[in-house]
Design a protein around this motif. Sequence first.
Motif, PDB file in Angstrom:
ATOM      1  N   LEU A   2       0.822  -1.213   0.000  1.00 42.53           N
ATOM      2  CA  LEU A   2       0.000   0.000   0.000  1.00 42.53           C
ATOM      3  C   LEU A   2       0.855   1.262   0.000  1.00 42.53           C
ATOM      4  O   LEU A   2       0.517   2.239  -0.668  1.00 42.53           O
ATOM      5  CB  LEU A   2      -0.948   0.014   1.194  1.00 42.53           C
ATOM      6  CG  LEU A   2      -2.093  -0.980   1.133  1.00 42.53           C
ATOM      7  CD1 LEU A   2      -2.951  -0.890   2.384  1.00 42.53           C
ATOM      8  CD2 LEU A   2      -2.950  -0.766  -0.090  1.00 42.53           C
ATOM      9  N   ARG A   3       1.970   1.247   0.731  1.00 42.66           N
ATOM     10  CA  ARG A   3       2.854   2.427   0.746  1.00 42.66           C
ATOM     11  C   ARG A   3       3.413   2.681  -0.638  1.00 42.66           C
ATOM     12  O   ARG A   3       3.449   3.823  -1.103  1.00 42.66           O
ATOM     13  CB  ARG A   3       3.985   2.229   1.741  1.00 42.66           C
ATOM     14  CG  ARG A   3       3.606   2.652   3.121  1.00 42.66           C
ATOM     15  CD  ARG A   3       4.723   2.575   4.078  1.00 42.66           C
ATOM     16  NE  ARG A   3       6.021   2.773   3.435  1.00 42.66           N
ATOM     17  CZ  ARG A   3       7.150   2.824   4.076  1.00 42.66           C
ATOM     18  NH1 ARG A   3       7.158   2.695   5.367  1.00 42.66           N
ATOM     19  NH2 ARG A   3       8.285   2.995   3.455  1.00 42.66           N
ATOM     20  N   ALA A   6       0.566   3.992  -2.917  1.00 45.62           N
ATOM     21  CA  ALA A   6       0.235   5.387  -2.596  1.00 45.62           C
ATOM     22  C   ALA A   6       1.328   6.326  -3.092  1.00 45.62           C
ATOM     23  O   ALA A   6       1.037   7.399  -3.637  1.00 45.62           O
ATOM     24  CB  ALA A   6       0.029   5.541  -1.093  1.00 45.62           C
ATOM     25  N   MET A  29      -9.479  -1.925  -1.153  1.00 48.04           N
ATOM     26  CA  MET A  29      -8.612  -2.835  -0.402  1.00 48.04           C
ATOM     27  C   MET A  29      -8.831  -2.628   1.087  1.00 48.04           C
ATOM     28  O   MET A  29      -9.160  -1.521   1.516  1.00 48.04           O
ATOM     29  CB  MET A  29      -7.149  -2.572  -0.752  1.00 48.04           C
ATOM     30  CG  MET A  29      -6.828  -2.905  -2.187  1.00 48.04           C
ATOM     31  SD  MET A  29      -5.131  -2.531  -2.619  1.00 48.04           S
ATOM     32  CE  MET A  29      -5.276  -0.807  -3.050  1.00 48.04           C
ATOM     33  N   VAL A  31      -6.994  -3.672   4.934  1.00 46.18           N
ATOM     34  CA  VAL A  31      -5.859  -4.258   5.641  1.00 46.18           C
ATOM     35  C   VAL A  31      -6.393  -4.949   6.887  1.00 46.18           C
ATOM     36  O   VAL A  31      -7.142  -4.366   7.659  1.00 46.18           O
ATOM     37  CB  VAL A  31      -4.818  -3.183   6.028  1.00 46.18           C
ATOM     38  CG1 VAL A  31      -3.651  -3.808   6.779  1.00 46.18           C
ATOM     39  CG2 VAL A  31      -4.337  -2.439   4.791  1.00 46.18           C
ATOM     40  N   LEU A  46       0.409   5.311   6.316  1.00 51.22           N
ATOM     41  CA  LEU A  46       1.107   4.985   5.070  1.00 51.22           C
ATOM     42  C   LEU A  46       2.502   5.601   5.034  1.00 51.22           C
ATOM     43  O   LEU A  46       3.409   5.043   4.427  1.00 51.22           O
ATOM     44  CB  LEU A  46       0.301   5.447   3.858  1.00 51.22           C
ATOM     45  CG  LEU A  46      -0.929   4.614   3.538  1.00 51.22           C
ATOM     46  CD1 LEU A  46      -1.722   5.259   2.416  1.00 51.22           C
ATOM     47  CD2 LEU A  46      -0.562   3.196   3.179  1.00 51.22           C
ATOM     48  N   VAL A  59      -3.388  -7.695   2.975  1.00 51.16           N
ATOM     49  CA  VAL A  59      -4.323  -6.862   2.215  1.00 51.16           C
ATOM     50  C   VAL A  59      -5.338  -7.756   1.518  1.00 51.16           C
ATOM     51  O   VAL A  59      -4.980  -8.746   0.890  1.00 51.16           O
ATOM     52  CB  VAL A  59      -3.572  -6.008   1.173  1.00 51.16           C
ATOM     53  CG1 VAL A  59      -4.555  -5.196   0.330  1.00 51.16           C
ATOM     54  CG2 VAL A  59      -2.570  -5.098   1.849  1.00 51.16           C
ATOM     55  N   LEU A 116      -6.446   6.707  -2.465  1.00 49.04           N
ATOM     56  CA  LEU A 116      -5.005   6.746  -2.713  1.00 49.04           C
ATOM     57  C   LEU A 116      -4.649   7.488  -3.986  1.00 49.04           C
ATOM     58  O   LEU A 116      -3.571   8.047  -4.100  1.00 49.04           O
ATOM     59  CB  LEU A 116      -4.440   5.322  -2.792  1.00 49.04           C
ATOM     60  CG  LEU A 116      -4.536   4.485  -1.520  1.00 49.04           C
ATOM     61  CD1 LEU A 116      -3.931   3.105  -1.761  1.00 49.04           C
ATOM     62  CD2 LEU A 116      -3.851   5.175  -0.360  1.00 49.04           C
TER      63      LEU A 116
END
Length: 132
Positions: A2-3, A6, A29, A31, A46, A59, A116
């Motif tokens: 995800l990081r 993003a 999504m 988490v 994030l 995820v 995001l």
Amino acid sequence: LLRRLAARLSARPAEVRRSTKRAAVAMVMRVRRRDGRPHAVSPQVLQSQELERCGGSFVEMLYICRTARDSDRWSGHVAFPGGRREPGDIDDRAAAAREAREELGLDLESEAFLHLGQLDDRPVTAGGKRIP
């Protein structure tokens, strides 16, 4: 995951193509911790190492199965929630949010969801030809 997603989405604006027909989908999504509890995700989370430190998070991605109908060539296919942009939609994000609300009852504009970014547009085709 995800990081990185993003970071890539915020690194540059999405490539938006001019088209007479527009559609949008939402990639939703969630988490979760290994014990099944949801893990809250915010812009601050994030930017931090919190998700990596959890070590037990994973995820989940939401898909829909389209209704089976003889008249629909995409009948029964797995897809992201979404659909055609309507005149009342101010942009593609609004179209995706409206479709998710209509199809699934999810309010993507609520604080429970974090937007995001937007992926690049894909050309729209019909009958093997590109629609302008």
